[in-house]
Scaffold this active site. Sequence first.
Site, PDB file in Angstrom:
ATOM      1  N   HIS A 136       0.833  -1.206   0.000  1.00  0.00           N
ATOM      2  CA  HIS A 136       0.000   0.000   0.000  1.00  0.00           C
ATOM      3  C   HIS A 136       0.866   1.254   0.000  1.00  0.00           C
ATOM      4  O   HIS A 136       1.658   1.463   0.932  1.00  0.00           O
ATOM      5  CB  HIS A 136      -0.890  -0.027   1.250  1.00  0.00           C
TER       6      HIS A 136
ATOM      7  N   HIS B 101      -0.990  10.951  -2.281  1.00  0.00           N
ATOM      8  CA  HIS B 101      -2.352  10.589  -1.894  1.00  0.00           C
ATOM      9  C   HIS B 101      -3.280  11.797  -1.781  1.00  0.00           C
ATOM     10  O   HIS B 101      -4.412  11.776  -2.245  1.00  0.00           O
ATOM     11  CB  HIS B 101      -2.343   9.829  -0.573  1.00  0.00           C
TER      12      HIS B 101
END
Length: 222
Positions: free
Chosen positions: A9, A51
């Site tokens: 991730h 992100h």
Amino acid sequence: MKPFLKIGHRGAKGHVAENTLASFQKALDLKVDSVELDVHLSLDQKVMVIHDATIDRTTTSKGFVNQMNASELNEFGIPTLEEVLVLINEKCIVNIEIKDSSATTFVLEILQKYTLEKKWNSKLFQISSFDWDVLRVCYSENKTISLGVLTENSIEAALIFAKKIKANAINPHFKLLTCENVLVIHENGFKIFPWTVNQPKDITFVKSLKVDGIISDFPDRI
């Protein structure tokens, strides 16, 4: 493709600062089958791997990604998608989560370059998004790239939409999964890549559901 994928991730977020080249290198060192990353578009229309819409949380500075040039963002350790792909160099699958819909066309152009010019196998890429309009555009523009429908709310709605765009996978928050809905997803021909599964007890539970891979900050725990 392996029967079960170990997916890092944002690289290996549990070990190294997320979405950095060092984090992706750490993921490779941990022998991941795939990495997941997030993208936004810079002011000069470069696809940046970060992100958030701002650099506030992950750097020592502040500002919106779409108001800074790629060279400025690079100074804060934020790589371009192409820099990450150069590092990955076909060693694993790259799951690109499009956070900023304006980046969609540019992501597709990069993937076309890598699959057509550089001859990377299209199976080395997946595009995922919570913005299902993004996935709809991807489906209309490129039928060869694998699509992953992200959801944190409804497996049922994701399943209906996945059928419409002929997605490869449904990528739900792991707490949405049950033995029953995993079976239904698989019966409909979709793979399942849940996120973000970090605790050993949760990893054990999700593995017991016979999913196709796990997205984790600690891919070495999988």
